[in-house]
Enzyme design. Structure first.
Site, PDB file in Angstrom:
ATOM      1  N   GLN A   2       0.836  -1.191   0.000  1.00 37.05           N
ATOM      2  CA  GLN A   2       0.000   0.000   0.000  1.00 37.05           C
ATOM      3  C   GLN A   2       0.875   1.246   0.000  1.00 37.05           C
ATOM      4  O   GLN A   2       1.736   1.394   0.871  1.00 37.05           O
ATOM      5  CB  GLN A   2      -0.881  -0.042   1.249  1.00 37.05           C
ATOM      6  CG  GLN A   2      -1.834   1.100   1.427  1.00 37.05           C
ATOM      7  CD  GLN A   2      -2.731   0.874   2.631  1.00 37.05           C
ATOM      8  OE1 GLN A   2      -3.572  -0.010   2.638  1.00 37.05           O
ATOM      9  NE2 GLN A   2      -2.530   1.657   3.669  1.00 37.05           N
TER      10      GLN A   2
ATOM     11  N   GLU B  37      -9.089  -3.342   5.203  1.00 38.82           N
ATOM     12  CA  GLU B  37      -7.947  -3.525   6.094  1.00 38.82           C
ATOM     13  C   GLU B  37      -8.414  -3.714   7.532  1.00 38.82           C
ATOM     14  O   GLU B  37      -7.928  -4.596   8.247  1.00 38.82           O
ATOM     15  CB  GLU B  37      -7.023  -2.316   5.983  1.00 38.82           C
ATOM     16  CG  GLU B  37      -5.761  -2.420   6.823  1.00 38.82           C
ATOM     17  CD  GLU B  37      -4.842  -1.233   6.605  1.00 38.82           C
ATOM     18  OE1 GLU B  37      -3.619  -1.440   6.513  1.00 38.82           O
ATOM     19  OE2 GLU B  37      -5.350  -0.094   6.514  1.00 38.82           O
TER      20      GLU B  37
END
Length: 398
Positions: free
Chosen positions: A142, A260
């Site tokens: 990410q 997440e």
């Protein structure tokens, strides 16, 4: 088409796992004191043996794919089995009974990025990457946070400018977990400087080995380096590697962050192996008769059970929402409490390595906990999310 019963699926899954590896401690999930790896860290940040562990994990994920178990509740078009989500949950519980590689290296790719790619990716991107990410042929990271835009992510400075049939990216990202071993990076950049800060953002899938990508690992207290700085200098990304619409990248970011938190939430209760290790540590150090320690252990077990039940209820309600921020707060609180118990009974052995199995190993957990409290949104930001978006409290002064 006849669907497998849960009992049939359990037999199939157990047969595969039994043929691939061995069960832990007779299949109970409980470790045996003095045997095996004594690490207790919940963060994939090995100072040594990282590449070997990644290789083990890639082999396992490929084997799962061959057995039809790499995406149990995923779409068949991308290698999924299209079974109900409870089947996938049951398989994760079964996996915990076996000696398997650390899945922390694929957590973002599998649990966080793939659902976002399935929702926002073009048919080309989904066909090209989904199965390869699920099998760990490719690993992803990410590229969100920046030195001046961490908690205030929408204030980022990385920019993407049109160049022919693609985009040129320039900027700096930081705290990018696993960037140094990843093949792909999900990057958010500003594509419209005149729009409000939550608008004018777009998301791109960046080749982490492309010209102009520089990765610098950040050494941590644990000795590992799971976080990285990533510098992007005139990095070209084809437009077919953009996720979502131009200037609408914030929608992708929100989904990624919810995924997440959902992934973290699945682990919000400490598993039986972890709790058993802590109990064995208390016994080994002779502290089992201390009523204060016994009370702390009982409290930890109760909180861990409550965390698992709370998370299961949230996930059963449907699409993960802002309430899943609670699960991350619960996890970091549980780990802090566990670390406090370990530090209490170990004393100096927590910070001075005597070579004794199962003792100094707890220091890695305690030193790695600050990073976990920052990753996925700081505890303070999570509390704001719960207060404002779940409880409806007035917004914090900004």
């Amino acid at each position: 088409m006849n669907r497998l019963s849960e009992e049939e699926f359990h037999r199939e899954a157990a047969e595969f796992l039994g043929s691939y590896t061995t069960r832990r401690s007779g299949g109970t999930g409980r470790p045996v004191w003095g045997q095996g790896d004594d690490r207790v860290s919940v963060v994939a940040e090995r100072a040594e043996g990282e590449q070997e562990e990644i290789a083990r994990l890639k082999d396992y994920r490929a084997a799962l794919d061959r057995a039809g178990l790499s995406w149990i509740n995923g779409p068949a078009a991308y290698g999924g089995r299209e079974l109900p989500t409870p089947y996938a949950t049951a398989f994760r519980e079964l996996e915990s009974q076996y000696d398997l590689p650390d899945d922390g290296y694929t957590r973002f790719s599998v649990s966080t990025f793939c659902p976002a790619l399935l929702t926002h990716g073009s048919d080309f991107l989904k066909t090209t990457y989904l199965r390869r990410l699920r099998t760990a042929e490719l690993l992803a990271c990410q590229l969100f946070s920046e030195p001046g835009a961490g908690s205030d992510l929408a204030g980022l400075a990385t920019r993407a400018e049109r160049r022919g049939d693609g985009w040129v990216l320039n900027g700096q990202k930081v705290w990018s977990s696993g960037a140094h071993y990843s093949d792909l990076g999900l990057c958010i950049a500003r594509t419209n400087r005149d729009a409000p800060k939550h608008s004018g953002l777009s998301t791109f899938l960046v080749d982490m080995r492309a010209p102009g990508v520089e990765i610098r690992p950040i050494r941590q207290l644990t000795g590992g380096a799971s976080f990285d700085e990533v510098f992007l200098t005139d990095v070209y990304v084809a437009d077919d590697h953009r996720l979502g619409e131009v200037d609408q990248g914030w929608r992708v970011v929100v989904d990624v962050l919810l995924n997440e938190r959902g992934a973290i939430g699945l682990e919000s209760g400490l598993d039986e192996e972890f709790l058993a290790r802590l109990v064995d540590l208390v016994r080994h150090t002779g502290a089992a008769g201390d009523t204060r320690i016994r009370d702390a252990l009982a409290d930890l077990h109760i909180r861990s059970w409550a965390a698992r039940e709370t998370t299961a209820r949230m996930l059963a309600a449907g699409t993960p929402g802002p309430e899943l921020a609670v699960t991350k707060l619960i996890l970091t609180d549980l780990l802090r409490r566990a670390g406090d118990i370990a530090a209490d009974v170990l004393g100096a052995a927590l910070v001075a390595d005597t070579g004794e199995w199962g003792t100094y190993a707890w220091s890695e957990l305690i030193l790695g906990l600050p990073g976990l409290r920052v990753g996925g949104g700081t505890d303070e930001i999570m509390r704001n999310a719960v207060g404002e978006r779940v409880l409806g409290l007035p917004k914090d002064a900004r």
